[in-house]
Structures are given as C-alpha cells and as structure tokens.
Scaffold this motif. Structure first.
Motif, short mmCIF file in Angstrom:
data_model
loop_
_atom_site.label_atom_id
_atom_site.label_comp_id
_atom_site.label_asym_id
_atom_site.label_seq_id
_atom_site.Cartn_x
_atom_site.Cartn_y
_atom_site.Cartn_z
N LEU A 1 25.19 62.44 -63.11
CA LEU A 1 25.91 62.81 -64.33
C LEU A 1 25.20 62.27 -65.57
O LEU A 1 25.05 62.98 -66.57
N ALA A 2 24.74 61.02 -65.50
CA ALA A 2 24.05 60.44 -66.66
C ALA A 2 22.79 61.22 -67.00
O ALA A 2 22.51 61.50 -68.17
N LYS A 3 22.05 61.60 -65.96
CA LYS A 3 20.83 62.38 -66.22
C LYS A 3 21.18 63.73 -66.83
O LYS A 3 20.56 64.17 -67.81
N ALA A 4 22.19 64.40 -66.27
CA ALA A 4 22.54 65.73 -66.75
C ALA A 4 23.08 65.68 -68.18
O ALA A 4 22.74 66.52 -69.02
N ILE A 5 23.92 64.69 -68.48
CA ILE A 5 24.48 64.59 -69.83
C ILE A 5 23.37 64.32 -70.85
O ILE A 5 23.36 64.90 -71.94
N SER A 6 22.44 63.47 -70.48
CA SER A 6 21.35 63.15 -71.44
C SER A 6 20.52 64.40 -71.74
O SER A 6 20.01 64.57 -72.84
N GLU B 1 17.99 57.35 -58.54
CA GLU B 1 17.40 56.52 -59.59
C GLU B 1 15.95 56.88 -59.87
O GLU B 1 15.42 56.54 -60.92
N VAL B 2 15.31 57.58 -58.96
CA VAL B 2 13.86 57.80 -59.12
C VAL B 2 13.48 59.28 -59.14
O VAL B 2 12.34 59.62 -59.44
N SER B 3 14.42 60.18 -58.88
CA SER B 3 14.04 61.58 -58.70
C SER B 3 14.04 62.36 -60.02
O SER B 3 14.59 61.93 -61.02
N ARG B 4 13.43 63.54 -59.99
CA ARG B 4 13.39 64.41 -61.18
C ARG B 4 14.44 65.51 -61.07
O ARG B 4 14.29 66.58 -61.66
N THR B 5 15.50 65.23 -60.33
CA THR B 5 16.56 66.21 -60.22
C THR B 5 17.89 65.56 -60.51
O THR B 5 18.01 64.33 -60.55
N PRO C 1 13.96 62.54 -65.08
CA PRO C 1 13.89 61.13 -64.63
C PRO C 1 14.33 60.14 -65.70
O PRO C 1 14.17 60.39 -66.90
N PHE C 2 14.86 59.03 -65.24
CA PHE C 2 15.31 57.98 -66.16
C PHE C 2 14.14 57.39 -66.94
O PHE C 2 13.03 57.25 -66.44
N ASP C 3 14.43 57.01 -68.18
CA ASP C 3 13.46 56.27 -68.99
C ASP C 3 13.40 54.81 -68.54
O ASP C 3 12.41 54.13 -68.77
N GLN C 4 14.47 54.38 -67.94
CA GLN C 4 14.57 52.97 -67.54
C GLN C 4 15.48 52.89 -66.32
O GLN C 4 16.53 53.54 -66.29
#
Lengths: 360, 360
Positions: free
Chosen positions: B106-111, B148-152, B170-173
């Motif tokens: 969710l965090a990745k998608a919202i960002s 935590e590490v994937s591009r999906t 992917p996460f910046d951090q």
C-alpha cells in the motif's frame, strides 16, 4: 548504537552479453551534446575490437585507456579530472569505468571530483564529500574486488592509502556481464578472486558481523569454494559465479569491515606499490594465527591452481621503510577493531607486524 | 536477449533497534512544514506504545492505521490517496509503510499514485507508471514477502490481481529492524516465512533462473532451512535470519519470476480474498508434481511447527467461480513461462487447474 544507512547501487543489469545494452542505458542520461560520456577503459582492451567496438560513442564522447598496472593514485585522479575538464565544453554527462577494481575506483573518484572542489586527497576518509557525483557506471571485466558495489574508492595519496568513503561513491548503474571476464590471465583471476575470498573470511570472522553481512559473506564464501575447489563447473559457470561472489562479498563488507589482511596489504601497497589482489594474497598466506581455517583453505586453493606467490618482497627494506608500512597498517583503525575487537591495541604490536612483514 | 535493468532499494539500514533512526533519516527529507510524512501502520500496532511512541511526528504528520486482514486493493489505494490529499495542504514529503507485505505494498502504491494521474488500476501491469513516486520508506514488521525489496506492489483490482511493476516502485529507504517482528503470531510467522521459502523454490526451479537469482535464491533457501528446521537457533537469530531470507528471496525473484504456486494463489486471493501467505501455503501443499523436493520439505516443516492449513476452501464453489480463478491464474503468463518454459500452454490445462483447485 547507530547503524549504517547504506547507499546501494541504483541499478543493476546481470547477464552474458548485457554489455550490449550500454548504449540504451546511457542514452537517456546524456545532458546535452556538449556534455560527453567519458569511458575509462583498462588498456589491456586497447585494440580489442570485440569489446571496444561495442562502446557507444557520439558527439564528444571519449575513451581514455588507463593502465591498471599500478594502484590508483589521488594525483592520477586529479590529472584525469583536469584533462577531462580542459578537453570538453561541458561537464561530462557520465563517467563509465570498464575494467577491474583499479579502473572502477578511478571512475568513482573522478565522478566525485568533477563536482567537488580541491584535490582527491582532501576527500580520503569517511563522509567528506559534499556534492553528488556525476552519473557513473561500473562495468567489471574481472571479478572479485567488490568495487562495483562498495561505497568506497581506494586511492594511494601522498600521505595515506585510504578510500573516499561516501554516500555519493556507489555507482548509479552497474552492468554485470560475466562474458567480459573470459580473457583474464589465470594468475590475475586467482589473485582477484582471492580478494573476494579474503573479504569473506575477514567479514565472517570480524567483530562487526551482523546477520546482514553474514548472509552475504556466507554466500560469497560458498561461491568461492565452488569456483576454486569444485572440479565440475564449466568456464561459463565459473565466470558467472565469480561475478556474483564479488557482488555478495562486496555487500558483506559494505555492512561490516575487512581486517588484518587488508590493513597489512595497504602497507605493502603504499610503500612498494604492490597491487591489491596479490598483496592481499602475500599477506594472507602468513595470517594463520588470525584466520586459521581461512588460511588453511587458501593454501589448498593456491596449490590446486599452481599459484606461486612472490617471496621475499620485504628482504631489502630498512627499518624506516618497515616503520612506514606499519604506520599505514595501524592507521586503519576500523579494520583492526573489526578483526580483534575494541581492545585491539592491546592485542597487536608493532613488533608483531614487523615480524609478519619480514616473512613476506 | 535483453536483460532487466533492475532498480534497487536506494538505502538500507540493518540492525536490532535501527527503527530508532527513523527520525534522523526522515528529517532531511521534509520538503516543508506543510508537506507531511504519512505513516501507514498495521493496525495491530494501535495502542502498542513500544512501537508507536517511536514514530517521529511533527507539523502535520499523520499516522493512518490500516488493517492487513485483507489483501490490498486498488480502490483502497485510491481512497487513501484522496484522503491524504484532502487532509493536507501540500503533497506529502514521504510515505512510510510500517507493517507486512500488505502495508508495504500500500505504501508503495500510494507513493506512486500521489504523483500519477488516474486510478491505481490503470497502472496494474508492467512499466505503466510515468512519474517518480513520492519519497517512500519501508519498515517490515513481519518477514518473508520480499515486498521491502521488490519493484512491484501487488493489488487486487476490479479485473485482476496484479502488481504495479515499475522502476519507481522500489523503496527509497528500507529499515530492517528484526526486533519489530518479535510479536508476530506463530501461524502468521509460518505463512509469511513460507512465502519466502516458496519464492526460492519457484525461482530456483524456474526457466528464468540465472546466476544472479540463483545466488540470492540459494542463500534465502538455506536461511529458511536453518530457521524452520534447525533446533538450535535463538529467537533473535531466527528473527534476524528471516529478515535476511526475505530480503534475499525478494532479490532472487526480482531478477527471475515466481511460478505455479503464486499464479494459483492469485486466483484464490482474487475470488475468495485469501491472504497471500496462507494462500501460497494452501496451493503449494498440492504441487508435488511441479516441485517434488520443495513440497516434500514444506510438509516436513508444516508438521514440525504443528501448522493446520485450512481444508476444503473451494468446496462450495460453482463452475463459474472456478473459471474465474483459473482465468486469473492463467493470465499471469510470465509466471507460467518461468515455471514450465516457453511451451507452457501445452503443459498446463484448465482441467488440471480445476482438479488442483478442487483439492484445496
């Protein structure tokens, strides 16, 4: 306790022949027609059209062939930066290092010094770099050093051999094409592969070890054993696996530290110019008391591959010269603390280092 | 052949207690006083001051507690994005996901959706995202998914369950603090750990395998065996190792693909809302013919930890519902190609999938 916030390589391509993608990767990174890409290429590839014909050149792009016979120097970085600035209209769009640890470290250092004032020696140490580097790409053509993945670039300066350790040091892009390693001479293959092996031993036996470093170090160690001890791997499998061993070994020390072999090897390198890979081997061969299991297996691998290490390289040195090497080695405090713990100063003496250097 | 140019997580901190560094990490990333940090936190932590008191709040920063009882949905992403935009003066400085795969996705998608127009469902697929996401941070509190590490970021949409796969995902951090996993209930620990184990089996037995994925997959597999089979690890060692297994397992599929278990599990999840971890386990339990060794060991681990998987979850389904699941599963072509090779359409039939689903 504060943990390192480790900057990773931004992007990685892995695959045999992936070097062909360099042009597609660089194209969107060109700032303008006056801002060239500078390719730093190990001069063993000069005239080798199999590799050089695939370097994508346009506008004012330039190939600089660099000898990796000597360890990279801060003065060499400064000269290359000046040469690049003077011969181009704009600051480069990117620096691409194609070679082994020496070339990769030069590429990292140059990309930093193109945006930071002063001389490279001013930045030897930890976190002294102020501004982000120019976009930089690493393409290893020999595997083992871990330079493709680390946040340091190890340089010999006027006063010390020490890395520019910074968050801006890691490559923005790495291309891991194991095919590029196919013509590495056997002795260099061994020395550089052993650089990786020694990273693993130093990391796994260090007091800085944590589960992050351990998992990478164990994997790299296991790959090294497969590569250097198994008899049933194909050439291609060995190339593929060594490229990954180098990557994982680099990640292991990224979050940990190296140890005694690297500290003493830096001394040899500073005084005698001994190359890093062979220097590590010369030192490690005498470190049974620090790394008994690791040195034992090292000697087996050395014999298996018929490697004759140079002997007596310190025979002609005088007391002053030994002192210089010992000073350099002991100045690398984090390496000793990792190897021997917080009380390392009680556990190692100048006499001990002298007796070890005299054996080499 | 063109190889993937994989975008890595930009920065990673690893260590027990490293969650305490969140404030220091975020501080330089604040755009201005009106641009808040939004913390998406698994609602199991609501009222748990051990964790929540360490979330650094200033200005208009906000904690949103989110239930992870259901798989994340595209509509949920759209609602959260709208809520965030409406309740703050400026676009957020960053989105911080603190939880398991659901919260991290969710965090990745919202960002992503804060900087890209339209609805989340428009971006399900590969490389459809146009603009870089808002700065986003992942803090796993349960290990295994590799989110935590994937591009999906895998989302259930109105038409499909499919990830937003992009270079901006992917996460910046990432902050890997194994201590945060200490209160995970045993069954969830098992299901999520098995998600990692199944990643490894699918990656290592897939036709997409290369030396990059293999080295990560082998390490994650070995760590899973230590965690779930050895009897002499401490709780802390198990937490540390599972956090690294998840990381390496994620990196392994990053450069490869998952396979039959994930394809069929997506079907269950789409139709029945089955959570990803348990869904993978339910499916994998019946995949002997595809992954004989992997399933055998899975059954041993399941017995060792006294895990009772739900049975008969498809008993009440009608033909139409089975068809929907089979459609979803078969639509994930890269997963089947990885599992069975280019000729996968000749090797798998709707009848085969029906008979497998009927066993579950």
């Amino acid at each position: 306790m504060t943990y390192k916030n480790y900057p990773m390589v931004s992007r990685v391509v892995f695959g045999r022949g992936s070097f062909n993608q360099l042009g597609d990767i660089l194209e969107p990174k060109r700032l303008n027609e006056r801002a060239p890409f500078i390719f730093l290429v190990d001069d063993v590839f000069k005239g080798n059209s199999w590799l050089t014909s695939r370097i994508p050149l346009a506008y004012d792009d330039q190939i600089l062939y660099i000898s990796a016979d000597e360890e990279p120097k801060t003065s060499q970085v400064d000269e290359l930066v000046e040469q690049i600035i003077l011969s181009h209209k704009d600051r480069p769009s990117g620096i691409i290092g194609i070679g082994g640890g020496t070339i990769l470290d030069l590429a990292k250092a140059i990309s930093i010094m193109l945006t930071n004032e002063g001389e490279a020696k001013d930045y030897q140490g930890w976190d002294l770099v102020k501004y982000p580097a120019v976009y930089h790409v690493g393409v290893p053509t020999i595997s083992g050093t871990g330079a493709e993945v680390s946040r340091t670039t190890v340089l010999t300066g006027p006063e010390k051999k020490l890395g520019i350790n910074s968050d801006y040091t890691p490559f923005d892009q790495v291309i891991l094409d194991p095919e590029l390693t196919k013509d590495v001479p056997k002795d260099q293959w061994f020395y550089t592969g052993m650089d990786c092996y020694i990273h693993c031993i130093e990391s796994l036996n260090g007091t800085y070890l944590n589960a992050f470093s351990q998992s990478y170090g164990e994997k790299a160690f296991q790959l090294c054993k497969e590569i250097f001890m198994d008899n049933d791997l194909s050439e291609k499998e060995m190339q593929d696996k060594l490229m990954m061993a180098s990557w994982h070994g680099g990640m292991s020390i990224a979050y940990s530290q190296v140890g005694v072999a690297h500290a003493m090897s830096y001394g040899l390198s500073y005084l005698l110019g001994t190359k890093h890979g062979i220097g590590n081997c010369i030192v490690f061969d005498h470190l049974e008391e620090f790394y008994p299991e690791g040195v034992k297996l090292f000697k087996v691998m050395k014999a298996k591959h018929n490697i004759q290490l140079p002997q007596g390289i310190c025979n002609e040195l005088d007391d002053n010269e030994f002192d210089i090497m010992i000073d350099i080695a002991l100045s690398l405090e984090p390496l000793w603390e990792n190897a021997l713990g917080k009380g390392w100063k009680q556990k190692i003496s100048r006499e001990k280092l002298l007796s070890l250097y005299k054996k080499m």
